[in-house]
Design a protein around this motif. Structure first.
Motif, PDB file in Angstrom:
ATOM      1  N   HIS A 157       0.822  -1.152  -0.636  1.00 32.62           N
ATOM      2  CA  HIS A 157       0.154  -0.091   0.319  1.00 32.62           C
ATOM      3  C   HIS A 157       0.983   1.638   0.059  1.00 32.62           C
ATOM      4  O   HIS A 157       0.236   2.151  -0.785  1.00 32.62           O
ATOM      5  CB  HIS A 157      -0.738  -0.317   1.154  1.00 32.62           C
ATOM      6  CG  HIS A 157      -1.879   1.298   1.498  1.00 32.62           C
ATOM      7  ND1 HIS A 157      -2.887   1.076   0.695  1.00 32.62           N
ATOM      8  CD2 HIS A 157      -1.693   2.532   1.961  1.00 32.62           C
ATOM      9  CE1 HIS A 157      -3.227   2.963   1.449  1.00 32.62           C
ATOM     10  NE2 HIS A 157      -2.819   3.156   1.833  1.00 32.62           N
TER      11      HIS A 157
ATOM     12  N   ARG B 210      -7.803   4.388  -3.083  1.00 41.38           N
ATOM     13  CA  ARG B 210      -7.901   3.644  -3.678  1.00 41.38           C
ATOM     14  C   ARG B 210      -7.465   2.607  -4.250  1.00 41.38           C
ATOM     15  O   ARG B 210      -7.382   1.357  -3.756  1.00 41.38           O
ATOM     16  CB  ARG B 210      -9.273   3.459  -4.324  1.00 41.38           C
ATOM     17  CG  ARG B 210      -9.890   3.957  -3.552  1.00 41.38           C
ATOM     18  CD  ARG B 210     -11.554   3.842  -3.791  1.00 41.38           C
ATOM     19  NE  ARG B 210     -13.196   5.583  -3.411  1.00 41.38           N
ATOM     20  CZ  ARG B 210     -13.555   5.078  -2.619  1.00 41.38           C
ATOM     21  NH1 ARG B 210     -13.130   3.265  -1.634  1.00 41.38           N
ATOM     22  NH2 ARG B 210     -14.542   5.828  -1.563  1.00 41.38           N
TER      23      ARG B 210
ATOM     24  N   ASP C 125      -5.286   0.064  -1.883  1.00 47.44           N
ATOM     25  CA  ASP C 125      -5.525  -1.085  -1.820  1.00 47.44           C
ATOM     26  C   ASP C 125      -5.709  -1.356  -1.843  1.00 47.44           C
ATOM     27  O   ASP C 125      -5.443  -3.563  -2.129  1.00 47.44           O
ATOM     28  CB  ASP C 125      -7.425  -0.554  -0.905  1.00 47.44           C
ATOM     29  CG  ASP C 125      -6.359   0.145   0.772  1.00 47.44           C
ATOM     30  OD1 ASP C 125      -5.664  -0.078   1.109  1.00 47.44           O
ATOM     31  OD2 ASP C 125      -7.737   1.642   1.189  1.00 47.44           O
TER      32      ASP C 125
ATOM     33  N   HIS D 200      -8.026   8.953   2.996  1.00 46.10           N
ATOM     34  CA  HIS D 200      -7.710   7.622   3.039  1.00 46.10           C
ATOM     35  C   HIS D 200      -9.623   7.564   3.716  1.00 46.10           C
ATOM     36  O   HIS D 200     -10.086   8.015   3.425  1.00 46.10           O
ATOM     37  CB  HIS D 200      -7.305   7.329   3.852  1.00 46.10           C
ATOM     38  CG  HIS D 200      -6.072   6.708   3.824  1.00 46.10           C
ATOM     39  ND1 HIS D 200      -5.205   7.357   4.220  1.00 46.10           N
ATOM     40  CD2 HIS D 200      -5.293   5.836   3.581  1.00 46.10           C
ATOM     41  CE1 HIS D 200      -3.866   6.810   4.112  1.00 46.10           C
ATOM     42  NE2 HIS D 200      -3.799   5.767   3.672  1.00 46.10           N
TER      43      HIS D 200
ATOM     44  N   ARG E 151     -12.714   0.952   3.734  1.00 43.30           N
ATOM     45  CA  ARG E 151     -11.478  -0.108   2.417  1.00 43.30           C
ATOM     46  C   ARG E 151     -11.839  -1.358   3.051  1.00 43.30           C
ATOM     47  O   ARG E 151     -11.353  -2.588   1.338  1.00 43.30           O
ATOM     48  CB  ARG E 151     -10.346   0.145   3.934  1.00 43.30           C
ATOM     49  CG  ARG E 151     -10.092   1.886   2.888  1.00 43.30           C
ATOM     50  CD  ARG E 151      -9.092   2.508   3.853  1.00 43.30           C
ATOM     51  NE  ARG E 151      -7.782   1.549   3.487  1.00 43.30           N
ATOM     52  CZ  ARG E 151      -6.025   2.126   3.799  1.00 43.30           C
ATOM     53  NH1 ARG E 151      -6.500   2.701   5.309  1.00 43.30           N
ATOM     54  NH2 ARG E 151      -5.220   1.226   4.098  1.00 43.30           N
TER      55      ARG E 151
END
Length: 625
Positions: free
Chosen positions: A148, A206, A209, A291, A297
């Motif tokens: 990440h 995003r 992730d 975030h 998430r």
């Protein structure tokens, strides 16, 4: 479309700042030419100074200069597993691997990029890995976090990467500039830029992730996101509850193994499940943090397919460090312990810390008791006597912060008093080997008797403070365990001087001879009256015992004619009240010797010698009529 538009707007804002400085320079020149000479010069100088300040600040942003992070470095020698993992992920994501891996004391995995020029690639890149987090996550979960972080600077368009780096640089520059006039302008501009760039940075988060899932799978990624909701709070609790004991004991335990055991305890699992909810929903209020919430998430991660073909790696994260058996203790000593000492097990540390804490509590209680003058010797025997009489709040008062008043002072006195009394009882039981402390990862430590029964000493102390009528039961319990209530803290000055005198009865008779009965905190002395007159000018001089007190205890004990019986030499005793003489004391020693002591008509009592005898005998007293 919206993200692309915001990217263009953000880029325009990034170039607007230096244009503003050029505009100020041009305006200064124009003013100097159109306004009167003196005023024009001053205005031009002011404009130029502001322009120079803005250019200097913008240079800080564009050059992205920061001080290198502080902490031990992990070198690449021997190709350790952590570096192999980082290099592999950087290649997969399409970004440059960090130049250094820096270990910190925080719960974090963060990649920072600094130095060089904002538009170029000649920067210094550091991967910060918090040592504590390696005790709480698996190798798979660490892999997801590193992927990440690397994805912040890889993948996507060059423009989006530039905007992300500019957001970070502006935030750091605004923080460094502070709240001055120029700093306020920079902070306002940085917030404006961050709000404009927010959709671009959200898209990058995003995407990061997504890369974490590709690297480690949706299960490991979702698992570590759930852990991050509570891991910082759990580390603080572990630090306060367990690392503080290591500092007090001046020993070095296996910190990460202890933290792992702490996290796996059912108590912590239940706590994490019950408290994760609010943290999962939390969204940052900062304009610079794009975030999504942890719950969003996790929901997104759960929808993604598992594209990886690597087998699960459930080993603790710290096993990826080079030579973990040697490196981990070294890092723990440098980063996590204030005063690392000799290596020790957690059980040893609990034992040492408990004893140190109890000893200190006894010392504070002893000092408060003496300062209050309610218990001059400071022994627990005297303190319990004051407690039984309802004077404990006055006794503990010297140890309470004097600025507190009223109800708050009473509450603090009660709480602190119970804590010190708990320490005092714990110390006396510990030094006599009557209890042991054991590690309890759910609560800190537990106390058990030698027979294995759990003992709640704090409850015993609290009951004695709140209900003085229970003090006698506490006395009897401690006496049944063989505990001397006259023990003083190690190194105490009074302990070096000798035992305290608890009561005196002068001119008593035993076997036809006259003595002074002196009850010490550690035994009974029958001081011979030979050479001391019993009468002067027709008056009793029973109080002539003062002549004895001028002698040191050891000399007094060994003086010819004096008889000394230590407390542990007394088998039992009986104190009877007599109608004619007042009382009779019968004592039997462990050697079988029987002593009978009676008062005379000239006997004078100083203090409470009979009560002192009863306390000294404790449960060995056969009867009391």
């Amino acid at each position: 479309m919206r993200v692309a538009l915001r990217a263009v707007m953000s880029a325009a804002l990034l170039f607007l700042f230096p244009l503003l400085a050029l505009l100020l320079v041009g305006l200064s020149v124009f003013v100097s030419l159109t306004v009167s000479r003196t005023a024009g010069v001053y205005l031009a100088i002011a404009g130029l100074l502001v322009a120079i300040a803005l250019v200097a600040v913008m240079w800080l942003v564009l050059s992205h200069k920061q001080n290198p992070p502080v902490g031990p470095r992990l070198n690449r020698t021997g190709r350790p597993a952590i570096w192999e993992l980082v290099d592999e992920l950087a290649e997969d994501i399409g970004t440059r691997a960090p130049d250094e891996i820096v270990m910190t004391s925080r719960i974090e995995v963060t990649l920072i990029d600094q130095g060089g020029f904002l538009f170029g690639e000649r920067t210094q890149r550091y991967l910060l890995i918090g040592l504590p987090i390696l005790g709480g996550i698996s190798a798979d979960e660490l892999r997801a976090l590193i992927a990440h972080e690397l994805a912040h600077f890889g993948g996507g368009s060059a423009l989006s990467r530039l905007i992300y780096r500019a957001t970070v640089a502006l935030r750091q520059t605004a923080d460094r500039m502070g709240a001055g006039s120029v700093g306020s302008v920079i902070a306002a501009y940085a917030r404006w830029f961050a709000r404009t760039a927010w959709p671009v940075n959200r898209a990058r988060e995003r995407a990061a992730d997504h890369w974490a899932v590709r690297a480690s799978g949706p299960e490991a990624t979702a698992s570590v996101l759930r852990k991050m909701a509570t891991l910082r709070s759990q580390w603080r609790t572990f630090n306060d509850r367990f690392l503080s004991m290591a500092s007090a004991a001046k020993r070095q335990p296996d910190v990460l193994l202890g933290f792992r055991a702490f996290l796996m305890h059912p108590t912590q699992r239940v706590w994490a499940e019950g408290n994760a909810g609010p943290m999962l929903e939390l969204r940052s209020s900062s304009d610079f943090d794009a975030h999504p919430s942890l719950r969003e998430r996790i929901a997104m991660v759960d929808r993604l397919p598992d594209e990886g073909d690597l087998p699960p790696d459930l080993r603790p994260g710290f096993t990826l460090l080079p030579e973990p058996g040697e490196v981990v203790p070294m890092l723990e000593g440098k980063l996590l312990l204030e005063e690392p000492g000799e290596p020790a097990s957690w059980q040893e540390i609990v034992d040492l810390a408990a004893m140190n804490e109890a000893r200190e509590g006894l010392r504070q209680l002893t000092e408060a008791a003496r300062e209050s003058r309610l218990a001059p010797s400071g022994t627990l025997d005297e303190i319990l006597e004051v407690l039984e009489d309802g004077g404990f709040s006055e006794l503990i008062a010297p140890a309470v912060y004097p600025g507190l008043t009223g109800r708050r002072r009473a509450e603090v006195a009660r709480t602190f008093g119970i804590a010190l009394l708990t320490d005092a009882i714990t110390y006396l039981l510990s030094v006599n080997g009557l209890i042991r402390h054991e590690v309890d990862w759910g609560h800190g430590r537990r106390v058990r008797t030698r027979q294995g029964r759990e003992l709640d000493i704090a409850h015993m102390a609290g009951s004695a403070v709140d209900q003085p009528h229970t003090v006698q039961g506490l006395r009897q319990y401690l006496a049944s365990m063989g505990v001397s209530l006259r023990t003083l803290p190690p190194g105490d000055e009074q302990e070096r001087i000798g035992p305290t005198v608890d009561g005196v009865a002068t001119l008593v008779k035993m076997s036809g001879e006259l003595y002074d009965l002196v009850v010490f905190s550690t035994g009974i002395l029958l001081a011979s009256r030979d050479g001391i007159p019993t009468k002067k000018d027709g008056k009793s001089v029973g109080g002539a015992f003062g002549a004895h007190l001028d002698l040191p205890f050891e000399q007094l004990r060994r003086r010819p004619g004096n008889l000394w019986f230590a407390a542990d030499e007394l088998e039992d005793g009986k104190l009877d009240k007599q109608f004619m003489s007042g009382w009779r004391l019968v004592i039997r020693t462990v050697d079988g010797e029987k002593l009978t002591v009676r008062p005379t008509t000239n006997t004078e009592e100083h203090g409470q010698p009979l009560r002192a005898v009863s306390k000294l005998l404790g449960t060995r007293q056969l009867s009391k009529k």
